[in-house]
Every structure is written in C-alpha cells, then in structure tokens.
Motif scaffolding. Sequence first.
Motif, PDB file in Angstrom:
ATOM      1  N   ARG A 213      10.682   3.175  -4.240  1.00  0.00           N
ATOM      2  CA  ARG A 213       9.807   4.467  -4.034  1.00  0.00           C
ATOM      3  C   ARG A 213       8.689   4.086  -3.076  1.00  0.00           C
ATOM      4  O   ARG A 213       8.123   3.279  -3.375  1.00  0.00           O
ATOM      5  N   SER A 214       8.399   5.227  -2.140  1.00  0.00           N
ATOM      6  CA  SER A 214       7.180   4.671  -1.424  1.00  0.00           C
ATOM      7  C   SER A 214       6.515   5.915  -0.898  1.00  0.00           C
ATOM      8  O   SER A 214       7.359   7.217  -1.213  1.00  0.00           O
ATOM      9  N   TRP A 215       5.598   5.946  -0.452  1.00  0.00           N
ATOM     10  CA  TRP A 215       4.687   7.281   0.062  1.00  0.00           C
ATOM     11  C   TRP A 215       4.409   6.964   1.609  1.00  0.00           C
ATOM     12  O   TRP A 215       3.425   5.857   1.554  1.00  0.00           O
ATOM     13  N   PRO A 216       4.570   7.978   2.491  1.00  0.00           N
ATOM     14  CA  PRO A 216       4.039   7.501   3.553  1.00  0.00           C
ATOM     15  C   PRO A 216       2.631   7.551   3.829  1.00  0.00           C
ATOM     16  O   PRO A 216       1.895   6.727   4.794  1.00  0.00           O
ATOM     17  N   GLN A 217       1.828   8.346   3.142  1.00  0.00           N
ATOM     18  CA  GLN A 217       0.398   8.670   3.111  1.00  0.00           C
ATOM     19  C   GLN A 217      -0.303   7.499   2.142  1.00  0.00           C
ATOM     20  O   GLN A 217      -0.042   7.602   0.918  1.00  0.00           O
ATOM     21  N   GLN A 218      -1.079   6.608   2.743  1.00  0.00           N
ATOM     22  CA  GLN A 218      -1.604   5.518   1.867  1.00  0.00           C
ATOM     23  C   GLN A 218      -2.712   6.171   1.196  1.00  0.00           C
ATOM     24  O   GLN A 218      -3.231   7.149   1.668  1.00  0.00           O
TER      25      GLN A 218
ATOM     26  N   ARG B  58       0.907  -1.185   0.084  1.00  0.00           N
ATOM     27  CA  ARG B  58      -0.028  -0.047  -0.111  1.00  0.00           C
ATOM     28  C   ARG B  58       0.863   1.257  -0.083  1.00  0.00           C
ATOM     29  O   ARG B  58       0.355   2.354  -0.658  1.00  0.00           O
ATOM     30  N   THR B  59       2.172   1.234   0.556  1.00  0.00           N
ATOM     31  CA  THR B  59       2.818   2.503   0.940  1.00  0.00           C
ATOM     32  C   THR B  59       3.443   2.535  -0.419  1.00  0.00           C
ATOM     33  O   THR B  59       4.030   3.771  -0.754  1.00  0.00           O
ATOM     34  N   HIS B  60       3.343   1.746  -1.424  1.00  0.00           N
ATOM     35  CA  HIS B  60       4.210   1.873  -2.793  1.00  0.00           C
ATOM     36  C   HIS B  60       3.307   2.421  -3.843  1.00  0.00           C
ATOM     37  O   HIS B  60       3.663   2.503  -5.096  1.00  0.00           O
TER      38      HIS B  60
ATOM     39  N   ARG C 208       7.778  -0.200  -6.135  1.00  0.00           N
ATOM     40  CA  ARG C 208       8.542  -1.000  -5.102  1.00  0.00           C
ATOM     41  C   ARG C 208       9.972  -1.476  -5.579  1.00  0.00           C
ATOM     42  O   ARG C 208      11.040  -1.213  -4.942  1.00  0.00           O
TER      43      ARG C 208
END
Length: 361
Positions: free
Chosen positions: A313-318, A277-279, A309
């Motif tokens: 790269r990822s994002w803290p806000q899902q 989810r975070t990706h 992934r």
Amino acid sequence: MISYLTAALLAAIGLAQLSTARRRPRHLVTFFFSMALSLTISAEPTLQVIGIEYQLPCRLVTNMLQMLAVRELMKLARSTRSPEPRTPWWPLVLCWAVMLSSSLDFADLYGVQEMQVFQWRPSVLLYQLALTGYPIGCLAVFMVSLARNASTRPAGTFRTGLHVIVVAAAATIGWGLFSGLPSFTFAVTGFGVAEFLPVSRNIGLVAMTLWVVGALLTAWDGVARTVRTWRGIRAVTPLWKALVAAQPQIELPARHDLEFTLYRRLIEIRDGLLALRTHVPPQVQDWLHSPVDGPTRAAAELAAAMVMRDAGRSWPQQPSGHAGEAPSVEAETAWLGAVSSAFTRSPVVREVRRLAQLDAV
C-alpha cells in the motif's frame, strides 16, 4: 626505566596515529617508532646487558635512528605543501656513511680511554658534525613550518599541542648541540664523561617529554573524533539495519574507515527514509494519541511505512511530517540516533506498528 616508559609512550602514540588519522600518517609513525627504538637501545639497562664492547655500535644505531626521526619531521612539515616537495635521501645517507667510517677509526679507543684523550681527533669531529648538522637543519625547517601552521589554527588543544612541539623541537636542538658535540661541550664546560652522560640523558628526557606532551595534545582531537564517530555509528546502526533489511538496494560498498562508515550509513538511512515516504499512511497522525517529539514521530511514521510497504500500500501525497533536516554531520547523527533509539525502544512506536498491522489486514 624512565627511558623505557618514554619509549613506550612514543610507540603508543605512533599506534594511535595509525588508528585515528584519516590518511596514513607515515611521517609521524616513522618518527615516533624511530625515537622509541632509539631510547630503548640507548637506555642504561640495555647498554649494561649488551656489554661495553658493543656500546659504540649501539650509539651509532641510536644516532642514526634519531637522524631518521628528524628527517621525518622535516618531511611532515613539507607535506603541508601541495604538491609535496621531494625530500632527497642522499644527505642523510652521506651523514650516515661519514659517521660509520669515522666510528671505525676511533672504535678501538671508545670506552677504553676518556673522551678528552681523543676529542680533537678528526674522525671524532667529523662524526659529531655529521650527527649534529643534519638534524639541526631538519628541525629548523620543521620549527618554522609548524610555527606558521600553529598561527593559523583556532585556539584549543590542537594549537596548544603545536606550540609545545615547537618548544620540544627547540629543546631537541639544544640537546643536539650539547650531546652531539661533546668535544666542544667538554672544552666549554670542563665536564668529564662521568658528568656529561647524566646531563645529556636528562636533557634528552626533557625534550622527549615535551614531544610526548605535544603529541598527546595534538592527538587528543583525533581520539575524541574517533570516539564520537564510533558512538554515532552505534547510535544509528539499529535504524540502519532495519532499513537495509527492508531495502537491500540502498546499501553502498563498505570500507574499513570509521568516518566513512558513519557517512555511508547516514546516506543509506536517508535513502531508505526517502524511499518509504510514499508508504506512510495519512492516518498515522491519528494513531499518535498524545504529543510526541520529532524523533519519535519520525520513527512512528517509519514503522508504519515499513508495514504498509510489505502490504503493498502507498499514498501519492507524502505526509508533511518533520523530516529531521540537519545542518551538519554531527546534527544529522544526533537526529538519526534519536530516531533509531525511538524506533527500537519507544512504546509509542510499537503501538503505531501494531495499529498499522491491523489496518493493513
């Protein structure tokens, strides 16, 4: 020929029980195989091939198998209790011993003289009472337990099958009283052996047919459940394979059980989706140029997440996409099956995957 067909059906039902039941159905399998073997041995073509000198041993073995079968029915009814009461072997073994010793006493007369000549011989009466008394007692316990169980079941094929089996048990008791006590049957009806055997065989075939019908009706739910489970596994497998390949740590220990395999794959897919989810890139919503259904949106987010992934790269806000929460295993299977289909076949998902790859460069 009818005896062989009925025996084949009983054996097939026993094999179906082995392959579809959640737990090892030892009582049912023993019952079906014992009855199938007894019908095969007692069939007229079998007796003609064996010869008259071996017909008494065949009859003895047939009767013993039938008694073993009804014992398993009684054990099946008692197995619904917790803990399951112990069913001793000694009454059955005692009846078998009485029948064997009695048959040795009148073996020289069997098949040589008419039954009426020695029908009141003590050994003949002992044989008949042992053959009839034990099965009737077992069937009575079985019928009462099954009738109570059927009354608690919802209307449907399974409950109908239970009612048919209760009728089959009653028919089998009638068959036992008619065929297992020929001395009394001859005295009441005036039948000779030539008239008695066809009637006995026909009553037995009617009883066995009722058993087969009842078993088929009760087994239908299990077969249908197995087919649904197999189809569910096939539906979610492409998505499962992709997630396990990307995240091998989500794979749980395998077990050779269809329903367990389906549950395991649903859990593993959910674990994989949560881990990714975070990706999911926030811009995935912009890459969907036209409105799409929930499964396609979820598949597109997953495809983009797997690309991101790999790119680190990822994002803290899902993202707030539809998670596809389902209230039951069936609904969960349908949802993830639709996501799996979109993940492998949808042109929308392929386009989102391509855009994610370009963005990740």
